[in-house]
Design an enzyme around this catalytic site. Sequence first.
Site: not given
Length: 450
Positions: A159, A165, A292, A295
């Site tokens: 990773k 994303g 943050r 969605v």
Amino acid sequence: MFRTVLIANRGEVALRIQRACRTLGLRTIAVHSTEDAEAPHVRHADAAFCIGPAPARRSYLDQTAILFATEVSGAEAIHPGYGFLSENAGFARRVEAAGLTFIGPASASIATMGDKIAARNAMREAGISCVPGSDGPLPDEAAAAMELALRIGYPVLIKATAGGGGRGMRVVAGPSDLAPALALTKEEARQAFGNDAVYLEKLLEHPRHVEIQVLADHHGHAVWLGSRDCSLQRRHQKVLEEAPAPGIDEGIIAEMGERCAAACRRTGYRGLGTFEFLVEDGRFYFIEMNTRLQVEHCVTEMITGIDLVQWQIRVAQGEKLDLAQRDIRCTGHAFESRINAEHPGTFAPSPGRVAAWDLPGGPGVRVDTHVSQGSVISRHYDSLIAKLVVHGSTRADTLARLQLALDEMRVGGIATNLDLHRAIVRDPDFVAGGVDIHHLERRLAEGGLR
Ligand code: ADP
């Protein structure tokens, strides 16, 4: 205290933030690219500034243009939404340095959590277990990585520390693949994120993705707001989410929630945040924190009845969180289908003019969208055209509402993933609840869900 907020985003999230500002009596300033001059987030704002041409890197990612628009407009705060600059610590630092309010955590928190290794270490210190893996970035010599991978046990996942994303990850099945995979992932990470540091994690083979929403103020108070299950993914990108995560013991969720809220208090985190976990065989492993608005925040709003975006703005104003943990009650169940403009089968974006647009309705149905009949979906931005969110008293009742709402929704002129969602909500394993993160791809590979 600020009175005017510049929203550094577009699409449905810009409208969502605008609504929250309006209900709080705040003025809103929109920024937009030339492509978005007629967009609803521009039409509904108190004032709007064009900040550049269509490509996002020359408009929605242009930090200087956004800061200039903020200064000219007299806005005192910037809301970054999700995507674009929302997790860019450098941008948050520039906003702070300009004497403005960044509606989100302090830039230092974004920097720590944006570095996945630093985040893992911070969580371990807070007593939250992580997926077994490296303590720091991998050294350049492949030998050290070989030794670590053997210790963790194959298959492993490489990773990128700066990844996001769903990008910057590579599965390695056995020792012979490790060195080339390492070189490739580092090069991709360097190009995509400007940082080639990578680390290793054990690849969990049948986990679920379960996350905990938190909200913290500037006064050391933090609460957690239930769980979400986002296991339905394609290429590590979420497709359909639900709250709460079905079939997980409420006591375990409450214990994880308490630890997440405690970690926020300990680190002085403020604003909205999400702790993401993989859950396998009843055990929770932290993978990352998103600093943050997400969605999928809507499913949490539906089950808690709490306006998360309003609270995010209120705590950024310095207001004390007057929600105690015992006041937070999760009622019923909620789902969110991410409706994208994309071709079924290939998943390639499907930009173009929306010729027909019929939205579903009825009890418990909410559609967050910036699209209407005649809208043009640009090839320059994310393909999300609507979030279909439903709420009901039980998971089964809510699923029936979602099935009906998906059947009622009609989009013409562009291709969408509506049929995929219609198939998912009738898939027996999904209906039963608790599928793992590979379920969707497995079904697609079998040729199911058509
Ligand atoms: P990003 O920042 O790109 O979203 P995450 O670390 O949040 O990356 O991981 C995204 C998704 O990738 C997870 O929801 C999960 O599906 C998969 N994933 C991440 N880490 C692992 C792991 N150790 N084992 C198996 N799957 C993983």
